[in-house]
Motif scaffolding. Structure first.
Motif, PDB file in Angstrom:
ATOM      1  N   ASP A  16     -55.540 -26.788  25.904  1.00 36.05           N
ATOM      2  CA  ASP A  16     -55.368 -25.699  24.942  1.00 36.05           C
ATOM      3  C   ASP A  16     -56.728 -25.108  24.555  1.00 36.05           C
ATOM      4  O   ASP A  16     -56.889 -24.494  23.524  1.00 36.05           O
ATOM      5  CB  ASP A  16     -54.597 -26.161  23.699  1.00 36.05           C
ATOM      6  CG  ASP A  16     -55.286 -27.290  22.955  1.00 36.05           C
ATOM      7  OD1 ASP A  16     -56.401 -27.692  23.333  1.00 36.05           O
ATOM      8  OD2 ASP A  16     -54.702 -27.782  21.973  1.00 36.05           O
ATOM      9  N   TYR A  56     -39.411 -26.019  31.288  1.00 37.30           N
ATOM     10  CA  TYR A  56     -40.054 -26.597  30.111  1.00 37.30           C
ATOM     11  C   TYR A  56     -39.892 -28.112  30.132  1.00 37.30           C
ATOM     12  O   TYR A  56     -38.930 -28.637  30.669  1.00 37.30           O
ATOM     13  CB  TYR A  56     -39.422 -26.044  28.830  1.00 37.30           C
ATOM     14  CG  TYR A  56     -39.717 -24.593  28.609  1.00 37.30           C
ATOM     15  CD1 TYR A  56     -40.790 -24.200  27.823  1.00 37.30           C
ATOM     16  CD2 TYR A  56     -38.953 -23.598  29.206  1.00 37.30           C
ATOM     17  CE1 TYR A  56     -41.081 -22.862  27.625  1.00 37.30           C
ATOM     18  CE2 TYR A  56     -39.233 -22.263  29.026  1.00 37.30           C
ATOM     19  CZ  TYR A  56     -40.293 -21.897  28.231  1.00 37.30           C
ATOM     20  OH  TYR A  56     -40.578 -20.573  28.046  1.00 37.30           O
ATOM     21  N   GLY A  59     -41.789 -31.531  24.186  1.00 36.82           N
ATOM     22  CA  GLY A  59     -43.092 -31.747  23.583  1.00 36.82           C
ATOM     23  C   GLY A  59     -43.230 -33.170  23.062  1.00 36.82           C
ATOM     24  O   GLY A  59     -42.247 -33.807  22.708  1.00 36.82           O
ATOM     25  N   GLU A  63     -47.066 -31.806  19.384  1.00 35.42           N
ATOM     26  CA  GLU A  63     -46.901 -30.630  20.249  1.00 35.42           C
ATOM     27  C   GLU A  63     -45.686 -29.835  19.803  1.00 35.42           C
ATOM     28  O   GLU A  63     -44.829 -30.341  19.089  1.00 35.42           O
ATOM     29  CB  GLU A  63     -46.675 -31.076  21.705  1.00 35.42           C
ATOM     30  CG  GLU A  63     -47.852 -31.751  22.349  1.00 35.42           C
ATOM     31  CD  GLU A  63     -47.563 -32.133  23.800  1.00 35.42           C
ATOM     32  OE1 GLU A  63     -48.512 -32.089  24.589  1.00 35.42           O
ATOM     33  OE2 GLU A  63     -46.415 -32.486  24.138  1.00 35.42           O
ATOM     34  N   PRO A  64     -45.585 -28.590  20.267  1.00 39.34           N
ATOM     35  CA  PRO A  64     -44.347 -27.837  20.039  1.00 39.34           C
ATOM     36  C   PRO A  64     -43.160 -28.567  20.675  1.00 39.34           C
ATOM     37  O   PRO A  64     -43.336 -29.437  21.533  1.00 39.34           O
ATOM     38  CB  PRO A  64     -44.601 -26.496  20.736  1.00 39.34           C
ATOM     39  CG  PRO A  64     -46.091 -26.401  20.858  1.00 39.34           C
ATOM     40  CD  PRO A  64     -46.589 -27.808  20.960  1.00 39.34           C
ATOM     41  N   ALA A  65     -41.959 -28.202  20.281  1.00 39.53           N
ATOM     42  CA  ALA A  65     -40.751 -28.868  20.783  1.00 39.53           C
ATOM     43  C   ALA A  65     -40.632 -28.780  22.292  1.00 39.53           C
ATOM     44  O   ALA A  65     -40.140 -29.709  22.939  1.00 39.53           O
ATOM     45  CB  ALA A  65     -39.507 -28.285  20.120  1.00 39.53           C
ATOM     46  N   GLN A  66     -41.043 -27.649  22.877  1.00 41.09           N
ATOM     47  CA  GLN A  66     -41.001 -27.472  24.326  1.00 41.09           C
ATOM     48  C   GLN A  66     -42.349 -26.958  24.819  1.00 41.09           C
ATOM     49  O   GLN A  66     -42.954 -26.086  24.206  1.00 41.09           O
ATOM     50  CB  GLN A  66     -39.922 -26.471  24.723  1.00 41.09           C
ATOM     51  CG  GLN A  66     -38.513 -26.962  24.509  1.00 41.09           C
ATOM     52  CD  GLN A  66     -37.513 -25.991  25.120  1.00 41.09           C
ATOM     53  OE1 GLN A  66     -37.710 -24.784  25.105  1.00 41.09           O
ATOM     54  NE2 GLN A  66     -36.443 -26.529  25.664  1.00 41.09           N
ATOM     55  N   ILE A  67     -42.784 -27.499  25.948  1.00 42.59           N
ATOM     56  CA  ILE A  67     -44.037 -27.095  26.579  1.00 42.59           C
ATOM     57  C   ILE A  67     -43.693 -26.442  27.919  1.00 42.59           C
ATOM     58  O   ILE A  67     -42.997 -27.044  28.750  1.00 42.59           O
ATOM     59  CB  ILE A  67     -44.957 -28.314  26.831  1.00 42.59           C
ATOM     60  CG1 ILE A  67     -45.196 -29.090  25.535  1.00 42.59           C
ATOM     61  CG2 ILE A  67     -46.254 -27.886  27.495  1.00 42.59           C
ATOM     62  CD1 ILE A  67     -45.930 -28.338  24.459  1.00 42.59           C
TER      63      ILE A  67
END
Length: 118
Positions: A16, A56, A59, A63-67
């Protein structure tokens, strides 16, 4: 000459690190050259503009719920690189690359990519 020719940025799913921050940190460390090498892994990831959509993964902690599992967003990647290369050209030698996770059955996809972004 001090150089780092293996740098991932926010354009890879394992980083990131904003591209300009990488350049600024390299300057602070006294590097003379830097090459961005964000991931392209056909077979496990799709391009951002793939008509089938992006895949996806869930996460993890913090982290966000989905990467998204996606290759480099090539238009944004190359445009940001060009802007940074222009801005910093008198201070550091910037290069643009990609790290390929190549499998035999994905070679045609990489060859097509070379045609779009030589």
């Amino acid at each position: 000459m001090l150089a780092d020719y293996h740098v991932h940025t926010q354009y890879s799913d394992d980083s990131d690190y904003p591209m300009e921050e990488v350049v600024q940190d390299a300057l602070r460390l006294g590097l003379d050259a830097l090459c961005f090498t964000d991931h392209v892994d056909y077979g496990v990831k799709r391009d951002w503009d793939d008509p089938r959509g992006v895949l996806y993964r869930p996460g993890g902690p913090g982290e966000p719920a989905q990467i998204p599992l996606a290759n480099v967003d090539y238009p944004r990647y190359t445009a940001e690189y060009a802007a940074l290369e222009e801005t910093y050209r008198s201070r550091i030698d910037l290069k643009l690359g990609m790290e390929f996770g190549m499998q035999v059955h994905t070679i045609p996809q990489f060859q097509a990519l070379f045609g779009r972004y030589p």
